[in-house]
Design a protein around this motif. Structure first.
Motif, PDB file in Angstrom:
ATOM      1  N   TRP A  81       1.204  -1.060   0.003  1.00  0.00           N
ATOM      2  CA  TRP A  81       0.200  -0.131   0.008  1.00  0.00           C
ATOM      3  C   TRP A  81       0.407   0.836  -0.361  1.00  0.00           C
ATOM      4  O   TRP A  81       0.753   2.296  -0.077  1.00  0.00           O
ATOM      5  CB  TRP A  81      -1.039  -0.061   1.449  1.00  0.00           C
ATOM      6  CG  TRP A  81      -2.043  -0.995   1.495  1.00  0.00           C
ATOM      7  CD1 TRP A  81      -2.364  -1.796   0.968  1.00  0.00           C
ATOM      8  CD2 TRP A  81      -3.002  -1.066   1.979  1.00  0.00           C
ATOM      9  NE1 TRP A  81      -3.189  -2.912   0.711  1.00  0.00           N
ATOM     10  CE2 TRP A  81      -3.898  -2.113   2.133  1.00  0.00           C
ATOM     11  CE3 TRP A  81      -3.035  -0.660   3.354  1.00  0.00           C
ATOM     12  CZ2 TRP A  81      -4.671  -2.661   2.657  1.00  0.00           C
ATOM     13  CZ3 TRP A  81      -4.097  -1.025   4.470  1.00  0.00           C
ATOM     14  CH2 TRP A  81      -4.988  -2.205   4.164  1.00  0.00           C
ATOM     15  N   ASP A 160      -9.526  -4.809   2.289  1.00  0.00           N
ATOM     16  CA  ASP A 160      -9.449  -4.713   0.825  1.00  0.00           C
ATOM     17  C   ASP A 160     -10.769  -3.271   0.976  1.00  0.00           C
ATOM     18  O   ASP A 160     -10.117  -1.905   0.106  1.00  0.00           O
ATOM     19  CB  ASP A 160     -10.243  -5.558   0.242  1.00  0.00           C
ATOM     20  CG  ASP A 160      -8.748  -7.139   0.462  1.00  0.00           C
ATOM     21  OD1 ASP A 160      -7.780  -6.341   0.349  1.00  0.00           O
ATOM     22  OD2 ASP A 160      -9.338  -8.171   0.232  1.00  0.00           O
ATOM     23  N   GLU A 161     -12.023  -3.074   2.144  1.00  0.00           N
ATOM     24  CA  GLU A 161     -12.382  -2.058   2.001  1.00  0.00           C
ATOM     25  C   GLU A 161     -11.113  -1.284   2.514  1.00  0.00           C
ATOM     26  O   GLU A 161     -11.319   0.747   1.800  1.00  0.00           O
ATOM     27  CB  GLU A 161     -13.322  -1.849   2.881  1.00  0.00           C
ATOM     28  CG  GLU A 161     -14.279  -3.199   2.360  1.00  0.00           C
ATOM     29  CD  GLU A 161     -15.684  -3.610   3.358  1.00  0.00           C
ATOM     30  OE1 GLU A 161     -16.210  -2.250   3.737  1.00  0.00           O
ATOM     31  OE2 GLU A 161     -15.783  -4.589   3.745  1.00  0.00           O
ATOM     32  N   TRP A 163      -7.608  -0.193   2.775  1.00  0.00           N
ATOM     33  CA  TRP A 163      -7.662  -0.133   1.346  1.00  0.00           C
ATOM     34  C   TRP A 163      -8.276   1.368   0.192  1.00  0.00           C
ATOM     35  O   TRP A 163      -7.525   2.117  -0.404  1.00  0.00           O
ATOM     36  CB  TRP A 163      -6.619  -0.796   0.461  1.00  0.00           C
ATOM     37  CG  TRP A 163      -5.778  -0.640  -1.008  1.00  0.00           C
ATOM     38  CD1 TRP A 163      -5.555  -1.153  -1.358  1.00  0.00           C
ATOM     39  CD2 TRP A 163      -4.367   0.010  -0.415  1.00  0.00           C
ATOM     40  NE1 TRP A 163      -4.770  -0.829  -3.371  1.00  0.00           N
ATOM     41  CE2 TRP A 163      -4.721   0.282  -1.517  1.00  0.00           C
ATOM     42  CE3 TRP A 163      -4.160   1.161   0.311  1.00  0.00           C
ATOM     43  CZ2 TRP A 163      -3.577   1.202  -2.723  1.00  0.00           C
ATOM     44  CZ3 TRP A 163      -3.204   2.121  -0.550  1.00  0.00           C
ATOM     45  CH2 TRP A 163      -2.847   1.879  -1.395  1.00  0.00           C
ATOM     46  N   ALA A 164      -9.053   0.644  -0.586  1.00  0.00           N
ATOM     47  CA  ALA A 164     -10.334   0.654  -1.209  1.00  0.00           C
ATOM     48  C   ALA A 164     -10.530   2.159  -1.147  1.00  0.00           C
ATOM     49  O   ALA A 164     -10.714   3.330  -1.480  1.00  0.00           O
ATOM     50  CB  ALA A 164     -11.297   0.005  -1.817  1.00  0.00           C
ATOM     51  N   LYS A 165     -11.032   2.419   0.735  1.00  0.00           N
ATOM     52  CA  LYS A 165     -11.272   4.213   0.946  1.00  0.00           C
ATOM     53  C   LYS A 165      -9.562   4.772   1.027  1.00  0.00           C
ATOM     54  O   LYS A 165      -9.707   6.145   0.437  1.00  0.00           O
ATOM     55  CB  LYS A 165     -11.714   3.708   1.888  1.00  0.00           C
ATOM     56  CG  LYS A 165     -12.244   5.465   2.698  1.00  0.00           C
ATOM     57  CD  LYS A 165     -13.128   5.706   2.176  1.00  0.00           C
ATOM     58  CE  LYS A 165     -14.094   6.893   2.072  1.00  0.00           C
ATOM     59  NZ  LYS A 165     -15.204   7.375   0.930  1.00  0.00           N
ATOM     60  N   GLN A 167      -7.736   4.724  -1.530  1.00  0.00           N
ATOM     61  CA  GLN A 167      -6.995   5.535  -2.435  1.00  0.00           C
ATOM     62  C   GLN A 167      -7.720   6.066  -3.079  1.00  0.00           C
ATOM     63  O   GLN A 167      -7.722   6.632  -3.518  1.00  0.00           O
ATOM     64  CB  GLN A 167      -6.974   3.962  -3.609  1.00  0.00           C
ATOM     65  CG  GLN A 167      -6.361   3.100  -3.507  1.00  0.00           C
ATOM     66  CD  GLN A 167      -6.009   2.014  -4.284  1.00  0.00           C
ATOM     67  OE1 GLN A 167      -7.383   1.279  -4.437  1.00  0.00           O
ATOM     68  NE2 GLN A 167      -5.345   1.109  -5.431  1.00  0.00           N
ATOM     69  N   GLU A 168      -9.291   5.710  -2.764  1.00  0.00           N
ATOM     70  CA  GLU A 168     -10.291   7.297  -3.071  1.00  0.00           C
ATOM     71  C   GLU A 168      -9.882   8.271  -3.006  1.00  0.00           C
ATOM     72  O   GLU A 168      -9.893   9.250  -3.229  1.00  0.00           O
ATOM     73  CB  GLU A 168     -11.445   6.598  -2.773  1.00  0.00           C
ATOM     74  CG  GLU A 168     -12.632   7.023  -2.962  1.00  0.00           C
ATOM     75  CD  GLU A 168     -14.281   7.094  -1.713  1.00  0.00           C
ATOM     76  OE1 GLU A 168     -14.654   8.034  -1.369  1.00  0.00           O
ATOM     77  OE2 GLU A 168     -14.014   5.470  -2.458  1.00  0.00           O
TER      78      GLU A 168
END
Length: 170
Positions: A81, A160-161, A163-165, A167-168
């Motif tokens: 990450w 993973d959630e 990490w998605a946040k 990235q957002e």
């Protein structure tokens, strides 16, 4: 029989508004909490702020089995990450003083790749929504210190959630 629904709707609207307000911290990150490193170095949570970066605060206890699973999942993915995004990630224990020695022990034993601190006075409980009732809990703040995401509990895949946040928000 007639009754007026307007007072019920008004009371419901007020209750909903109050609940929504309580979903936000009492101030933007980085707050003003005294923290300790696993080596007993005292610092202020304001020292953690690096402006312009999303910040993840992962709250845990040394006796919390789901917390250990969560930190293991983060530890596995964290190095990758960090290669892809510029963000801050801190593990913050709210253990009681008699467990402080376990924070240091676990930090060294597990070799977590992110900084870990201890909120000795449990200051974050008064600042964050829900009073940190139930752990683990993760709070993600945007580049301006505003709460962007919050989750209680851990199940595999939650990382993973997170990490998605991140990235957002990067």
């Amino acid at each position: 029989m007639k009754f007026c629904i307007l007072p019920i709707l008004l009371i419901s609207s007020i209750a909903i508004a109050q609940a929504q307000q309580s979903e936000q911290p009492t101030a933007p990150f980085p707050f003003n909490a005294t923290l300790f490193t696993p080596d007993s170095v005292k610092l202020n949570s304001n020292d953690l702020l690096q402006k312009g970066k999303p910040t993840v605060l992962a709250f845990w206890l040394t006796t919390c089995i789901p917390c250990m699973g969560e930190f293991a999942a983060y530890s596995e993915k964290y190095p990758g990450w960090k290669k892809q995004a510029d963000f801050q990630f801190y593990g913050i224990s709210i253990d009681f003083p008699y467990n402080f020695h376990n924070i240091s022990k676990l930090y060294k034993e597990k070799a977590w790749p992110f900084p870990v601190y201890w909120d000795k006075d449990r200051t974050f409980r008064a600042i964050l929504p829900g009073g940190l009732n139930g752990l683990p809990q993760v709070f993600i703040f945007d580049k301006n210190g505003q709460l962007a995401w919050h989750h209680k509990g851990f199940t595999p895949g939650l990382e993973d959630e997170v990490w998605a946040k991140i990235q957002e928000l990067k």
